[in-house]
Scaffold this active site. Structure first.
Site, PDB file in Angstrom:
ATOM      1  N   TYR A 196       0.850  -1.188   0.000  1.00 49.51           N
ATOM      2  CA  TYR A 196       0.000   0.000   0.000  1.00 49.51           C
ATOM      3  C   TYR A 196       0.882   1.234   0.000  1.00 49.51           C
ATOM      4  O   TYR A 196       1.852   1.306   0.763  1.00 49.51           O
ATOM      5  CB  TYR A 196      -0.898  -0.001   1.241  1.00 49.51           C
ATOM      6  N   ASP A 207       9.291   2.978   0.267  1.00 48.27           N
ATOM      7  CA  ASP A 207       8.203   3.614   1.007  1.00 48.27           C
ATOM      8  C   ASP A 207       8.380   3.210   2.473  1.00 48.27           C
ATOM      9  O   ASP A 207       7.988   2.118   2.875  1.00 48.27           O
ATOM     10  CB  ASP A 207       6.854   3.158   0.450  1.00 48.27           C
ATOM     11  N   LYS A 221       3.658   8.790   9.309  1.00 46.46           N
ATOM     12  CA  LYS A 221       3.456   8.148  10.607  1.00 46.46           C
ATOM     13  C   LYS A 221       4.461   8.610  11.687  1.00 46.46           C
ATOM     14  O   LYS A 221       4.276   9.675  12.249  1.00 46.46           O
ATOM     15  CB  LYS A 221       3.398   6.626  10.437  1.00 46.46           C
TER      16      LYS A 221
HETATM   17  C1  PLP Z   1       0.058   4.518   5.890  1.00 46.24           C
HETATM   18  C2  PLP Z   1       0.848   4.314   4.655  1.00 46.24           C
HETATM   19  C3  PLP Z   1       0.812   5.220   3.583  1.00 46.24           C
HETATM   20  C4  PLP Z   1      -0.170   6.359   3.538  1.00 46.24           C
HETATM   21  O1  PLP Z   1       0.028   7.291   4.545  1.00 46.24           O
HETATM   22  P1  PLP Z   1      -1.188   8.267   4.950  1.00 46.24           P
HETATM   23  O2  PLP Z   1      -0.560   9.189   5.938  1.00 46.24           O
HETATM   24  O3  PLP Z   1      -2.257   7.394   5.508  1.00 46.24           O
HETATM   25  O4  PLP Z   1      -1.613   8.961   3.712  1.00 46.24           O
HETATM   26  C5  PLP Z   1       1.696   5.044   2.540  1.00 46.24           C
HETATM   27  N1  PLP Z   1       2.569   4.033   2.534  1.00 46.24           N
HETATM   28  C6  PLP Z   1       2.630   3.123   3.531  1.00 46.24           C
HETATM   29  C7  PLP Z   1       3.654   2.042   3.474  1.00 46.24           C
HETATM   30  C8  PLP Z   1       1.754   3.228   4.616  1.00 46.24           C
HETATM   31  O5  PLP Z   1       1.787   2.305   5.573  1.00 46.24           O
END
Ligand code: PLP
Length: 427
Positions: free
Chosen positions: A142, A237, A265
């Site tokens: 994701y 990511d 995060k």
């Molecule tokens: C949570 C997440 C996102 C998206 O971040 P948001 O702050 O919810 O937009 C993107 N990449 C990864 C790996 C994530 O866990």
């Protein structure tokens, strides 16, 4: 009716599904979500006054535990000066310097407001830099909800361009290709077939949005080699893994250097912050110096920076936090695995550092296909039991458990006892 149920009844009337992000819904569980009143350390309290040991940790930001006094105080102090100026501030420079000084592969960084935005912008700059359009991602990874990244989760591996969501035109996802996590040959095939066209490979260096799926030995370094061979950029990511597996994230943990990296995060300590950064020659293309446009009215917000920077400084000054988290992970998840063995439960325990997932499948989970063999109904039963014992897990089979520095031996034992009781009774 509990207070959570009452709130949910009101919420569904004016918020789609009653929640502001789908992961909060208890759809898979068939109950009203617990509405939270407050949290402290590793404990969270709902509006009905029930106390839980929290393994959601706001989906990762609370790596030092909830309501950490130093962070709260930094926020209050920053608030006294005003909430936002929409102008350059000193703390943004401090944040950028601090990250660039402490993470070798980040030479320049730009703040945004979410992980979604960070990834969307990193993809744009990768395309701008290479002059190529195609992106390779992995099924089950994701990367936020931007149009181009809402592709496959689906089953048809190697398909390109079939959006997962209504409202995403195929034109937006035509250049997004999907490979198989932990399968380098699936990447190489796409690279060969699209030689000269692939701008970047983007990967969660530890899969954590299909449940926890660690990279197989050689997977990440193999991606590095393939990107070098085909002159594509490698984007990690690190929205979950950044500042979690190590201060320098998965790149440091696995000693693989990405060209670009995205954060979210933990970097905001609970405030809405994301960031993307990496090689200077690439980041120099970002506006206003470069031709890749990206902007944000509230980006680098001083309150958010105060929270994030305070947390990052604690993490960097106390590297023992990381050894402690590794140890706690080994204790919690390793102990859970022993319980599975003891009662011969056909489940899989995947974990790395402070991240772990219990999959309700007898199949070893190493990619999205195998993760999807999980019995989500069995997970729902387990989840409900754990919740009734005061253990707050993510309400989905395909999310991670997040350990924080505030989870101690007693909480780990309490969690394992609840789990053991469950499997003893259902055996
Ligand atoms: C949570 C997440 C996102 C998206 O971040 P948001 O702050 O919810 O937009 C993107 N990449 C990864 C790996 C994530 O866990």
């Amino acid at each position: 009716m509990t207070k959570s149920e009452q709130l949910f009844e009101r919420a569904v009337k004016c918020i789609p599904g009653g929640v502001n992000s789908p992961v909060r819904a208890y759809g898979a569980i068939g109950e009203a979500p617990r509405f939270i009143d407050r949290a402290d350390g590793c404990r969270i309290y709902d509006v009905d006054g029930k106390e839980y040991i929290d393994y959601i940790d706001s989906w990762g930001p609370m790596i030092l535990g909830h309501n950490r006094p130093e962070i709260r105080e930094a926020v209050v102090k920053a608030c006294e000066k005003g909430l936002s100026f929409g102008c350059a501030t000193e703390i943004e420079v401090e944040m950028a310097e601090f990250i660039c000084e402490n993470i070798p592969h980040v030479e320049m960084i730009r703040m945004v407001n979410s992980g979604t935005e960070a990834v969307m912008s990193a993809i744009r700059v990768a395309r701008g830099y290479t002059g190529r359009n195609k992106i390779i991602k992995f099924a089950g990874c994701y990367h936020g909800h931007s149009d181009a990244m809402l592709v496959s989760a689906g089953s048809g591996v190697m398909t390109s361009g079939v959006p997962d969501s209504a409202g995403v035109p195929e034109g937006c996802t035509r250049d997004t290709m999907t490979a198989i996590y932990n399968d380098l040959s699936s990447v190489e095939r796409l690279m060969e077939e699209n030689e000269g066209k692939v701008a970047a490979v983007i990967v969660e260096p530890v899969g954590a949005n299909m449940g926890v799926v660690p990279p197989a030995p050689g997977f990440l370094s193999g991606l590095r080699s393939l990107c070098d061979k085909y002159q594509s950029l490698l984007i990690f990511d690190e929205v979950i893994t950044g500042f979690r597996l190590a201060f320098g994230g998965a790149a440091q943990y696995f000693k693989v250097r990405p060209d670009l990296v995205t954060y979210g995060k933990i970097i905001g300590a609970g405030m809405p912050v994301g960031a993307y950064g990496g090689r200077k020659d690439i980041m120099s293309l970002v506006a206003p110096v470069g031709k890749v446009y990206q902007a944000g009215t509230l980006s680098g917000n001083p309150i958010a920076m105060a929270a994030g920077l305070t947390q990052l400084k604690i993490l960097n000054e106390q590297p023992q936090v990381y050894t402690q988290l590794e140890k706690a992970g080994e204790e919690l998840y390793g102990g859970m695995e022993k319980i599975l063995e003891k009662y011969q439960v056909p489940c899989q325990m995947n974990w790395i550092g402070s991240l772990g997932s219990l999959f309700f499948t007898k199949t070893k989970v190493e990619n999205y296909e195998t993760a999807k063999t999980s019995d989500t109904a069995a997970f729902a039963e387990y989840f409900k039991y754990m919740l009734s014992c005061g253990i707050h897990l993510a309400p989905s089979q395909f999310e991670a458990m997040f350990l924080s520095a505030a989870h101690g031996k007693a909480e780990i034992q309490e969690t394992q006892k609840a789990m053991e009781d469950y499997f003893k009774a259902t055996k």
